[in-house]
Scaffold this motif. Structure first.
Motif, mmCIF file in Angstrom:
data_model
loop_
_atom_site.group_PDB
_atom_site.id
_atom_site.type_symbol
_atom_site.label_atom_id
_atom_site.label_comp_id
_atom_site.label_asym_id
_atom_site.label_seq_id
_atom_site.Cartn_x
_atom_site.Cartn_y
_atom_site.Cartn_z
ATOM 1 N N PRO A 1 121.012 37.342 57.645
ATOM 2 C CA PRO A 1 121.205 36.681 58.945
ATOM 3 C C PRO A 1 120.455 37.381 60.073
ATOM 4 C CG PRO A 1 123.213 37.821 58.256
ATOM 5 C CD PRO A 1 122.259 37.896 57.103
ATOM 6 N N ASN A 2 120.075 36.592 61.070
ATOM 7 C CA ASN A 2 119.490 37.161 62.290
ATOM 8 C C ASN A 2 120.583 37.867 63.080
ATOM 9 O OD1 ASN A 2 117.158 35.873 61.523
ATOM 10 N ND2 ASN A 2 117.297 34.250 63.038
ATOM 11 N N LEU A 3 120.247 39.016 63.641
ATOM 12 C CA LEU A 3 121.219 39.760 64.455
ATOM 13 C C LEU A 3 120.855 39.735 65.930
ATOM 14 C CD1 LEU A 3 121.728 42.947 62.236
ATOM 15 C CD2 LEU A 3 122.990 40.788 62.171
ATOM 16 N N ASN A 4 119.633 39.339 66.229
ATOM 17 C CA ASN A 4 119.205 39.343 67.632
ATOM 18 C C ASN A 4 120.041 38.362 68.442
ATOM 19 O OD1 ASN A 4 118.181 37.058 66.469
ATOM 20 N ND2 ASN A 4 116.166 37.205 67.369
ATOM 21 N N GLY A 5 120.408 38.770 69.628
ATOM 22 C CA GLY A 5 121.144 37.877 70.509
ATOM 23 C C GLY A 5 122.629 37.760 70.200
ATOM 24 N N GLN A 6 123.107 38.430 69.133
ATOM 25 C CA GLN A 6 124.549 38.432 68.876
ATOM 26 C C GLN A 6 125.229 39.338 69.892
ATOM 27 O OE1 GLN A 6 126.097 36.436 67.069
ATOM 28 N NE2 GLN A 6 125.209 36.115 65.050
ATOM 29 N N LYS A 7 126.449 38.993 70.236
ATOM 30 C CA LYS A 7 127.190 39.778 71.229
ATOM 31 C C LYS A 7 127.656 41.119 70.654
ATOM 32 C CE LYS A 7 127.546 36.587 74.588
ATOM 33 N NZ LYS A 7 126.187 36.054 74.329
ATOM 34 N N LEU A 8 127.650 42.132 71.504
ATOM 35 C CA LEU A 8 128.061 43.480 71.089
ATOM 36 C C LEU A 8 129.426 43.517 70.398
ATOM 37 C CD1 LEU A 8 127.488 46.568 71.135
ATOM 38 C CD2 LEU A 8 128.450 46.608 73.428
ATOM 39 N N PRO A 9 130.480 42.925 70.990
ATOM 40 C CA PRO A 9 131.800 43.000 70.337
ATOM 41 C C PRO A 9 131.803 42.327 68.968
ATOM 42 C CG PRO A 9 132.001 42.170 72.591
ATOM 43 C CD PRO A 9 130.539 42.224 72.287
ATOM 44 N N TYR A 10 131.021 41.232 68.831
ATOM 45 C CA TYR A 10 130.950 40.534 67.542
ATOM 46 C C TYR A 10 130.346 41.440 66.477
ATOM 47 C CZ TYR A 10 129.599 37.289 63.868
ATOM 48 O OH TYR A 10 129.439 36.681 62.641
ATOM 49 N N LEU A 11 129.236 42.103 66.811
ATOM 50 C CA LEU A 11 128.551 42.959 65.836
ATOM 51 C C LEU A 11 129.442 44.119 65.412
ATOM 52 C CD1 LEU A 11 124.982 42.995 67.427
ATOM 53 C CD2 LEU A 11 125.693 41.789 65.361
ATOM 54 N N ILE A 12 130.117 44.736 66.363
ATOM 55 C CA ILE A 12 131.016 45.854 66.043
ATOM 56 C C ILE A 12 132.138 45.381 65.118
ATOM 57 C CG2 ILE A 12 132.745 47.424 67.018
ATOM 58 C CD1 ILE A 12 130.879 47.738 69.458
#
Ligand code: HEC
Length: 71
Positions: free
Chosen positions: A20-31
């Motif tokens: 999956p692409n990770l660019n542009g995902q929100k910080l809290p979502y990625l954590i």
């Protein structure tokens, strides 16, 4: 960004369709996702193997890196 770039790229664009692409995902979502992979709450063999080795500090660091990339 450690070895994440092998699959997710330095620009956050997945190197292949299954990554999956990770660019542009929100910080809290990625954590949240990285912690879920680490504890096996979200099942994904490749990511479990990666996330298991990360400390909270490293998760915060990589999540911040990818969240700052534009789409
Ligand atoms: C061997 C390839 C590979 C490597 C290396 C890898 N990933 Fe992944 N990553 C994946 C795959 C495959 C998925 C999709 C998992 C699934 O089936 O849900 C994924 C999913 C993710 C997601 C969830 C994305 C979403 O849209 O929900 C995040 C966040 C993530 N990876 C971050 C990282 C980080 C940070 C690293 C480095 C520590 C990393 N990945 C290293 C293959 C990889």
């Amino acid at each position: 960004m450690i070895t994440c770039v092998a699959c997710h790229g330095t620009d956050g664009v997945g190197k292949s369709f299954q990554y999956p692409n990770l660019n542009g995902q929100k910080l809290p979502y990625l954590i949240k996702q990285l912690k879920a992979f680490r504890f096996g709450e979200r099942k994904a063999p490749d990511m479990a193997r990666m996330a298991r080795t990360l400390t909270d500090e490293e998760i915060a660091f990589v999540a911040e890196y990818y969240s700052k990339l534009n789409n």
